[in-house]
Each structure stands twice: as C-alpha cells, then as structure tokens.
Scaffold this motif. Sequence first.
Motif, PDB file in Angstrom:
ATOM      1  N   UNK A 489       0.817  -1.037   0.301  1.00 17.95           N
ATOM      2  CA  UNK A 489      -0.037  -0.409   0.183  1.00 17.95           C
ATOM      3  C   UNK A 489       1.114   1.547  -0.006  1.00 17.95           C
ATOM      4  N   UNK A 490       1.717   1.519   0.867  1.00 20.53           N
ATOM      5  CA  UNK A 490       2.911   3.040   0.248  1.00 20.53           C
ATOM      6  C   UNK A 490       3.746   2.835  -0.230  1.00 20.53           C
ATOM      7  N   UNK A 491       3.901   1.633  -0.771  1.00 17.72           N
ATOM      8  CA  UNK A 491       4.980   1.627  -2.583  1.00 17.72           C
ATOM      9  C   UNK A 491       3.268   2.328  -3.829  1.00 17.72           C
ATOM     10  N   UNK A 492       2.308   2.117  -3.531  1.00 13.59           N
ATOM     11  CA  UNK A 492       1.189   2.458  -4.126  1.00 13.59           C
ATOM     12  C   UNK A 492       1.883   3.886  -4.021  1.00 13.59           C
ATOM     13  N   UNK A 493       1.075   4.050  -2.640  1.00 11.93           N
ATOM     14  CA  UNK A 493       1.266   5.717  -2.625  1.00 11.93           C
ATOM     15  C   UNK A 493       2.617   6.926  -3.038  1.00 11.93           C
ATOM     16  N   UNK A 494       3.526   5.717  -2.628  1.00 17.73           N
ATOM     17  CA  UNK A 494       4.818   6.223  -3.023  1.00 17.73           C
ATOM     18  C   UNK A 494       4.448   6.560  -4.596  1.00 17.73           C
ATOM     19  N   UNK A 511      -0.973  16.688  -2.861  1.00 18.98           N
ATOM     20  CA  UNK A 511      -0.541  15.884  -2.231  1.00 18.98           C
ATOM     21  C   UNK A 511      -1.033  15.915  -0.919  1.00 18.98           C
ATOM     22  N   UNK A 512      -1.416  16.529   0.117  1.00 20.55           N
ATOM     23  CA  UNK A 512      -2.467  15.909   1.327  1.00 20.55           C
ATOM     24  C   UNK A 512      -3.014  14.538   1.436  1.00 20.55           C
ATOM     25  N   UNK A 513      -4.100  14.639   0.222  1.00 23.16           N
ATOM     26  CA  UNK A 513      -4.498  13.391   0.224  1.00 23.16           C
ATOM     27  C   UNK A 513      -3.821  12.099   0.876  1.00 23.16           C
ATOM     28  N   UNK A 514      -2.716  12.108  -0.020  1.00 26.97           N
ATOM     29  CA  UNK A 514      -1.695  11.238  -0.225  1.00 26.97           C
ATOM     30  C   UNK A 514      -1.062  10.695   1.334  1.00 26.97           C
ATOM     31  N   UNK A 515      -0.522  12.409   1.630  1.00 25.00           N
ATOM     32  CA  UNK A 515      -0.027  11.472   2.942  1.00 25.00           C
ATOM     33  C   UNK A 515      -0.807  11.702   4.143  1.00 25.00           C
ATOM     34  N   UNK A 516      -1.555  11.618   4.364  1.00 24.92           N
ATOM     35  CA  UNK A 516      -2.872  11.278   4.892  1.00 24.92           C
ATOM     36  C   UNK A 516      -3.300   9.613   5.092  1.00 24.92           C
ATOM     37  N   UNK A 525       7.125  -4.277   6.896  1.00 30.27           N
ATOM     38  CA  UNK A 525       8.391  -5.678   8.133  1.00 30.27           C
ATOM     39  C   UNK A 525       9.416  -4.890   7.511  1.00 30.27           C
ATOM     40  N   UNK A 526      10.373  -5.018   9.162  1.00 21.55           N
ATOM     41  CA  UNK A 526      11.737  -3.764   9.850  1.00 21.55           C
ATOM     42  C   UNK A 526      12.345  -4.322   8.381  1.00 21.55           C
ATOM     43  N   UNK A 527      12.882  -4.698   7.944  1.00 19.47           N
ATOM     44  CA  UNK A 527      13.999  -4.627   7.273  1.00 19.47           C
ATOM     45  C   UNK A 527      13.515  -3.894   5.226  1.00 19.47           C
ATOM     46  N   UNK A 528      12.525  -3.329   5.262  1.00 15.53           N
ATOM     47  CA  UNK A 528      12.277  -2.449   4.133  1.00 15.53           C
ATOM     48  C   UNK A 528      11.432  -1.699   4.493  1.00 15.53           C
ATOM     49  N   UNK A 529      11.568  -1.184   6.159  1.00 15.99           N
ATOM     50  CA  UNK A 529      10.787   0.251   6.700  1.00 15.99           C
ATOM     51  C   UNK A 529      11.342   1.211   5.890  1.00 15.99           C
ATOM     52  N   UNK A 530      12.458   1.193   5.649  1.00 18.49           N
ATOM     53  CA  UNK A 530      14.062   2.400   5.765  1.00 18.49           C
ATOM     54  C   UNK A 530      13.959   2.639   4.603  1.00 18.49           C
ATOM     55  N   UNK A 531      13.780   1.906   3.081  1.00 19.04           N
ATOM     56  CA  UNK A 531      13.831   1.734   2.020  1.00 19.04           C
ATOM     57  C   UNK A 531      12.386   2.598   1.859  1.00 19.04           C
ATOM     58  N   UNK A 532      11.331   2.009   1.725  1.00 20.37           N
ATOM     59  CA  UNK A 532       9.885   2.515   1.605  1.00 20.37           C
ATOM     60  C   UNK A 532       9.966   3.663   1.922  1.00 20.37           C
ATOM     61  N   UNK A 533      10.299   3.938   3.546  1.00 17.48           N
ATOM     62  CA  UNK A 533      10.680   5.614   3.999  1.00 17.48           C
ATOM     63  C   UNK A 533      11.266   6.608   3.098  1.00 17.48           C
ATOM     64  N   UNK A 534      12.294   5.847   2.709  1.00 14.08           N
ATOM     65  CA  UNK A 534      13.574   7.077   2.010  1.00 14.08           C
ATOM     66  C   UNK A 534      12.512   7.717   0.692  1.00 14.08           C
ATOM     67  N   UNK A 535      12.374   5.934   0.087  1.00 13.54           N
ATOM     68  CA  UNK A 535      11.684   6.553  -1.519  1.00 13.54           C
ATOM     69  C   UNK A 535      10.265   7.446  -0.906  1.00 13.54           C
ATOM     70  N   UNK A 536       9.322   7.335   0.667  1.00 10.10           N
ATOM     71  CA  UNK A 536       8.462   8.800   1.052  1.00 10.10           C
ATOM     72  C   UNK A 536       9.006   9.736   0.722  1.00 10.10           C
ATOM     73  N   UNK A 537      10.091  10.286   1.533  1.00  9.74           N
ATOM     74  CA  UNK A 537      10.446  11.121   1.753  1.00  9.74           C
ATOM     75  C   UNK A 537      10.930  12.125   0.497  1.00  9.74           C
ATOM     76  N   UNK A 538      11.726  11.043  -0.617  1.00  6.26           N
ATOM     77  CA  UNK A 538      12.152  11.679  -1.575  1.00  6.26           C
ATOM     78  C   UNK A 538      10.944  11.820  -2.577  1.00  6.26           C
TER      79      UNK A 538
END
Length: 648
Positions: A489-494, A511-516, A525-538
């Motif tokens: 789901x987060x990958x789709x939002x990204x 952008x606001x509804x996507x952030x919400x 999964x903890x091992x993939x959290x860092x990558x998906x968070x970075x993708x989102x922030x970028x």
Amino acid sequence: MAEMNENTPLGAEDQNESIKASESAQNEPQDTEKEELSNEHTEESAEDFDHDDDQNSDDEQHEDDHHEEDEEEIDVSELSKQEMVAFLDSVLKADKILKHAKVVNQARNRFNEIIEEEKKAALDSFLAIEGNAEVDFQYQLQFIDRQWRDLMRTFSMKKKALKEAIVVEREQNLAKKLQLLEELKELAENAVANDAFDKLKALQEQWRNIGQVPAAELNNLNRNYRHLNDRFFDQRSLIKEFLDYDRKKNLETKQEIIGNLEQLAQNEENLRELMRHFRSLQEAWRDTGPVPRENLDEVMEAYRATVDKISEKRRQLIEVVDVQRRENLEKKKAVIEKVLFLTDDENNLTWSKRNKALGDLIEEWKKIGAVPKADNQQIRKEFTDAVKVFNKLKNTFFKEQKREKMANLQLRLDAIAKVEKLLEEGGDLKEHRNEVIKLQKYWKTLGQVPRKQSDELWNKFRQVCNVFFDRLKEGDRAKSDEQEANLAEKAKICEQIEELAAQEDPNTDDLKPLEAAWNKVGFVPFSKKKDIDKRYRDAVKKVLAQTVKMEDVAPHLTDFKLKIEELIRGENATKNLDQEMQQLRKRIQKQGAELVTLETNIQFFANSKGADKLIAPIKKQIDGIKAEISELREKEKMLRQSLDMLRN
C-alpha cells in the motif's frame, strides 16, 4: 590603645617603641688607667680593683636599653598577606615579642601598603561603574585583614606587658643593688678581715649580674658603689698586687678574644653567623676589665686590626650573597619558562600530568633563595602571571571536558528514550530490532559521563533493551502478512506521489490526501521500512521543491526552507514554528555566551609570553562560532517571516 575600625591602618602604634640592636664596634669602651696610687692608699686602689664597674657601667646601661633582644633580620617585602599573618602568629606562639619587634613593625607597614593598594584597586573598580561616585565608596576589610588586626592587637598588648615587666624588674634590681650597697658598706668597715677580698669579689659579681635599673637612679647608685669600693681599698695595702694579677688575667682574656676574632675572619662563610659570633665576641670584650698599661696600645691595635678583617670578610660575604641572588634570579626565570611550556599543547602531556608538574615547579620556586631586590617584584609578577595562564587554560580544558560529559549524558538519555518509545508504540517490535542493536553498538562509542551517573544509566539502558528483546520473542509473527500488505500500500502511495512530482506544475493540495493516506497505513516489514520511508520522503521532497519558491533562498538554507514548509503544512503549524524559533534562539544565546568567554580569554592571554600560540586555536574557534551564529540568524529571520505570514 585606640580601637581600630575598618579603615584604620592595621597595627598602627608608636614605632619609637621598637628595640634596635647595635652592631657598631666604634662604641667599644677604651681601656684607661687610673692615676698612680697615692701615699694615702699605699699599694691599693678602688678604681683599679673594680675598674669595669666604674668605667663601663654607664655605657652598659645605655647599650642594654637597646639590646634587650637581638632582632632577627627577615625580609617581609616578598611576603603575601597570608604569609605575614602566619609569621605574626608564629611570633606570638613562640613568645618572641621583643626579638621580632622591628620585623613586625616592617610587616605592619608592608601589610598597610597592601591594604592601600587593594583599597585603591577596589575604588578604581567601583568608579569604573557608570553612576558611582567616590563619596559612596565603602571599603570592607577581608577576613585575613581582620585576622591581622586582631593579631597586632594581641602583639601590642603582649609587647606592652613585657615592657611593663621590664620596668618592674628594674625596680626590683634597684632594690637588690641598694641591699648590696648596705652589705658593701658593712664590708668596708671590716676590710681587714682575711676573707674580705673574697666577699668583695662576690659582691661585685652579684652587682654585675643583677641587671638594669631605672635610668634616673643609675648615676647616684654607681657613685655610692664607687665610694664604698674606695672606702674598702683605703684600708687595704695589698690591692696593687691583686690589681696587677687581675689585669694580667684580663690581658689573657682579651688576647683570647682577639684570637677568636682572627679565626672567625678566616673560617666563617655564612654572613648571618659571622655577625652573630662577632656581636658575641664584642660583648665579651666589653665585659672584660682593663689590662696592664704597658700592653694597652698593643692590645687595642690588635683588636682594631681583627675588627677590620671582620669588616672585610663581611664585605666579601655580601658580594657572594649578591652573586647567589643573581643565580637565583636565573633559576626562577628557568622555572617560569617551564611553567609556560606546560601551557603549550606541543608538550603532549595530559592535564593531570601538567598539573602535577606545576605543583613540582611551585615547590622548586619556593626552595630557590632570594633574588636581587630590584628584580624581586618583576620576577614574582612574571611567575604569578604564568601560573594564572596555566590555571586559565586548565580550567577551560576541564570546563570543555565537563561539557562533553554532559553532552554524552544527554546522548545516553536519548538512546534510552528511543528504546522506551519503541516499547510504548508497540506494534511489531521486529521492525525495530536492528535499530535497537545499533543503539547498543552506538552506546559503546559514546564518551565518558559524570561518574555518579555512569552505572545508573547503563543499568537502565540494559534493562529497557532486555524488555524489548523479551517482548520481541513474544510478538505475534502472524503480522508478517499484514506488514507485507502495508508495504504494498505504501509503495502504491509512493508511485502516486512520484507521478505528481513528474508533472510540470504540481499542486500541493493534491499531495495532502496522499500524505494522510500514508500516515494511516500500518507497520511494514522492518527490513524494508528504511527503503520505503526514504522513497516516500524523496518523492514528497521533489513535489515541494517544485511548488516552493526557492530562488531567494541561499543554497545552504534550502533544506531548512523545506523543513519550514513541512511544518506549515502540518497540524498546529504556528505552534510548531514557535517551538522551532525557541530552539534556534537558545542555540544563538548559548553560542553568544561561548563567544564572549573566548574573547575574554584572548584579552587575558594577550600580554602573556608565547601569546600567539595560545591565541591561534581560540581565534579559529571564535570564527567558527561567529559563522554558526550568522547562519542561525538567517534561519531565525526565515522563521519570523513564516510566522508573520500565518498570523496575518
């Protein structure tokens, strides 16, 4: 004695009471001979038999008035107030009041000079404050000044008591001598007895040993004494033989004294000991009676010659002392150089070793003897300044070390707080496992903290980590599928945000509804959290970079500009910006205080030897702080503009 107030010079008293010691050999009594015996006295003469009492009594009384106790010569010009208080206290405890009277007077004058210097310095500091007037200035004595005053009062009272005791003693001595006169009168009436001479010598010995009497009674007392001696010898005819024998014994005694003076001039190498022995031999010379007339000139010539040798020896020893003092000056300069070397970081010594080395150098300084008087004040000032520079640098170092420990303390507290926060948030702790492991490794890299809190912090950190891993083992592994779904789901939002960023003119409202939606999605999964968070922030950053006007912002402030935009777009924007402003101002205030401290240090070191080496690293640090303050001011301005925009 008048009571002293806070502004009275300490220890003020009549300086004419000080007891002075005379060392002059020019006042020595000369051997003189009486007239030849008259026919009325046959072969006896009272003047010859008791020549020393008759001839020297007045001189001895006068000299005794100034020789009650030899005073020790102590240079108080180099003593501090603490040292002078310790010296006066030791004098009182040793009960050597009259012996040190002159030195105490000198110390009192020096102490008053120091007080006046301190008072003037305090007045200058008081007048330096705008609005202060000299008429309002009040100087308060320090504790050590009042301590000195109390000791001087005690000293003066004891000195007065001693002098009063001397008066009483002289009255008692007068009574004793009057009693001896009565006994001598009775003896003069029975001068022909076989034991008369022995009794007379015994009375004369008692007379000499009694000591001083009131000056007003001295002349009359001595006249009566001589008169009774004359009466005794008027009845004797064998005095001439006895007188010759006595003078021969006096000759032997004076020749022995001359020999001792010769030996003293050849062997004694200590100036103080030389003069002490010399005064002792002078007193023995004065106490010895006349010699035969035919030997008088020879003895006096030999005596004067030995006195001249003593004077020459004294001059030579003074030259030796001068050389030694110049050598001491060079030794003290070398000690100052060593102290300055300890202030240089190139010595590669720890501050604990430097501090110990300074203590050794201070002890070495104390053991070095006196220096030429003209150089004493300057060399002492240079040494004091060098020690001050050392202590200033040492205090700065330990202050910085303390600051680092407090910073490390905060870092450890932050690490504990992070683990506690993870526990409070709950969820799948497996996602945070690596983060906790990194925090454990990070903990080991942190520097020292205050010793009292070290064990306490470690125990607390270990406890929260143990709780974390215990819960981790008990976690629900079934959440793995849910986390994978959340990840998708987060990958789709990204992807949607990345598509928005790819537009030529993206709208931040999109952008606001996507952030919400992102914030509503649960754990991944903890091992993939860092990558998906970075993708989102970028992705979000790309959108903001296109929608926020950045042309008026310096390159080094672009990240801060984007941070402000994120705060504005979030909930409680004004509150968030206010908090950011408070943090900035605290940092500006802290750096400003540090800047003032460093600039003060530069002024302190400016006149010190080797100032360039000391000042260079401080200047570099000052430049860095000024640059940081400048950047913080720019950020503060941006925050203020954003707050004004929101409030208007």
